[in-house]
Design an enzyme around this catalytic site. Structure first.
Site, PDB file in Angstrom:
ATOM      1  N   CYS A 169      38.022 112.279  13.960  1.00  0.00           N
ATOM      2  CA  CYS A 169      37.169 111.107  13.787  1.00  0.00           C
ATOM      3  C   CYS A 169      36.192 111.086  14.957  1.00  0.00           C
ATOM      4  CB  CYS A 169      38.004 109.835  13.688  1.00  0.00           C
ATOM      5  SG  CYS A 169      39.069 109.528  15.116  1.00  0.00           S
ATOM      6  N   MET A 170      35.839 109.905  15.462  1.00  0.00           N
ATOM      7  CA  MET A 170      34.831 109.831  16.521  1.00  0.00           C
ATOM      8  C   MET A 170      35.380 110.226  17.885  1.00  0.00           C
ATOM      9  SD  MET A 170      32.754 106.416  15.381  1.00  0.00           S
ATOM     10  CE  MET A 170      31.424 106.698  16.550  1.00  0.00           C
TER      11      MET A 170
END
Length: 485
Positions: free
Chosen positions: A28-29
């Site tokens: 993800c981020m």
């Protein structure tokens, strides 16, 4: 000092039990998300002490390794060490069904589906904000083609969100992506939208003599998510009953003819009701508690991030912004939570005598304050040293209270930070500009002071040096086990 991502990847894979113990990986981020075959093979103490790893979160058969804003670089190195034809491990046995496992499964499905979509949602949000600012400042006039196109660019990710959810969920549930997108596409087809608008006005709409509930599916998450989950079972069942010679044409036709009406008549309306019920619950609490609910959320937010529960609010925020144009509970609470973690990291950088910790804390503070990405500060500093986390929670509560009293609300869902502060500007309330910067300044200053007052146990320089030597001594044995396709 630049990170050696190749060595970091080798160390992480080795601590996870080697290549053979990994069935899938994504990111993800800020996190590398590994699907693990055997949890017993994971060396958690070693994994947590690898320089460059800010923290580790375990959830069922998934191990999440927090790297920070440069996770994509680490991901590329990890992927280069894994087989190109990697397939998910087959379950050894059917796990016992419990309420806890059901809840964990729902949360895992929601997080696993929504996490890959966050960049598109944030990108669209910021373009919509840019269009709003250009219109407010008089640079572009209302109704101009350029402004209209900018709004369309910003709105694309939201209007077609069911398609994006279906594609992402298809990967999560291991079903056919093109079929999932095709069925979700029915829900946002212009003719179907027009038909639902007529139904909303009282016109009788039916499909095969069955009444169709008037529902608007654009900007929604839950209907497409539930629909794709059901599709994974429908696809397997249809595959089992269709003769091999007809699978190329009969199987997809039957799947679409079964899944699409089911989505329109049953799954879609139920998904909308579930989403509306969750939103109603959250904002009913906000209606009763007012600013106190924002304060409580501001204090709890770092803890929610630790468990991954913060992603539960993503569908609610999207739906609320789509319906009302702004969100005034969760997003304002994040201002204080994110920048408080940044302020406490600044205090650690100011006070520590450990050069490596100072470098980590400064980078984490910049990420939290400027971009609103707080996980490096949370895992790399606050949880690691404990007392800065307490300072951040106290500061988050106070700043959340101020944000709630000021009536701040977000027109987007980008992570609140200095660069994204524009999302809290309200044209109808010019003072919102003053209040948002006041809350940000208060969060940084208050958490900085509280961290200095509470103090923290500094990490000895000798310990950091020992960890670095251990890290550098890791040999690329994992790479020898892998076929680099």
């Amino acid at each position: 000092m630049a990170k050696n991502y190749a060595a970091l990847a080798r160390s992480v894979i080795a601590a996870l039990g080697g290549v053979d113990n990994i069935s899938a990986v994504t990111h993800c981020m800020t996190r590398l998300r590994f699907v693990i075959k055997d949890d017993a093979l994971i060396d958690s103490p070693t994994l947590k002490t690898i320089p460059g790893v800010l923290g580790v979160v375990r959830s069922d058969n998934q191990c999440q390794v927090i790297i920070g804003n440069t996770v994509s670089q680490a991901f590329q190195e990890v992927v280069s060490l894994l087989p190109g034809d990697m397939q998910p491990a087959q379950p050894v046995g059917k796990p016992k069904l419990t309420l806890r496992r059901i809840g964990a499964g729902i949360l895992d499905a929601l997080i696993g589906t929504m996490s890959p979509l966050i960049p598109a949602i944030i990108g669209g949000s910021m373009v919509k904000l840019l269009a709003m600012i250009l219109e407010m400042s008089g640079v572009l006039t209302k109704g101009s083609p350029t402004l209209t196109i900018l709004n369309v660019i910003g709105d694309g990710a939201f209007f077609f969100l069911p398609l994006m959810v279906a594609a992402s969920a298809a990967i999560k549930f291991k079903t056919n992506m093109s079929l999932a997108i095709a069925i979700a596409g029915v829900l946002v087809h212009p003719s179907f939208i027009e038909l639902m608008a007529k139904a909303a006005q009282g016109e009788h709409v039916e499909f095969a003599l069955i009444p169709v509930t008037a529902v608007k599916y654009t900007y929604t998450v839950i209907p497409a998510l539930v629909m794709t989950w059901c599709l994974s079972y429908i696809e397997r069942w249809v595959d089992s009953i269709t003769p091999a010679v007809t699978k190329n044409f009969l199987k997809p036709m039957l799947i679409v003819l079964i899944a699409a009406p089911l989505a329109i008549l049953l799954i879609g309306p139920i998904g909308i009701w579930i989403g509306s019920a969750i939103s109603a619950l959250v904002y009913t609490i906000h209606g009763y508690l007012g600013w106190l609910s924002v304060a409580i959320m501001g204090a709890l937010w770092p803890l929610l991030v630790m468990t991954g529960m913060h992603r539960v609010f993503t569908p609610t925020i999207i739906q609320t912004i789509a319906e009302t144009g702004k969100e005034g509970m969760v997003m304002p609470s994040e201002i204080g939570a994110n920048l408080s973690l940044g302020g406490s990291s600044l205090a650690v950088a100011w006070k520590t005598k450990n050069p490596e910790l100072r470098q980590t804390a400064l980078a984490a503070a910049a990420s939290a304050i400027m971009a609103g990405i707080s996980e490096p500060a949370l895992y790399g500093v606050a949880i690691r040293l404990k007392r800065p986390l307490i300072a951040s929670l106290i500061s988050g509560f106070i700043c959340g209270a101020v944000a709630g009293m000021a009536g701040l609300a977000s027109h987007s869902m980008a992570a609140p930070g200095l660069f994204t502060s524009v999302q809290f500007f309200d044209p109808a309330n010019p003072m919102s500009i003053v209040w948002v910067f006041a809350v940000m300044a208060l969060a940084v200053v208050l958490s900085f002071i509280l961290t200095l007052l509470l103090g923290f146990e500094d990490i000895p320089v000798e310990e950091a040096a020992a960890q670095a030597r251990k890290y550098q001594s890791v040999q690329p044995t994992v790479a020898k086990e892998v076929s680099l396709n």
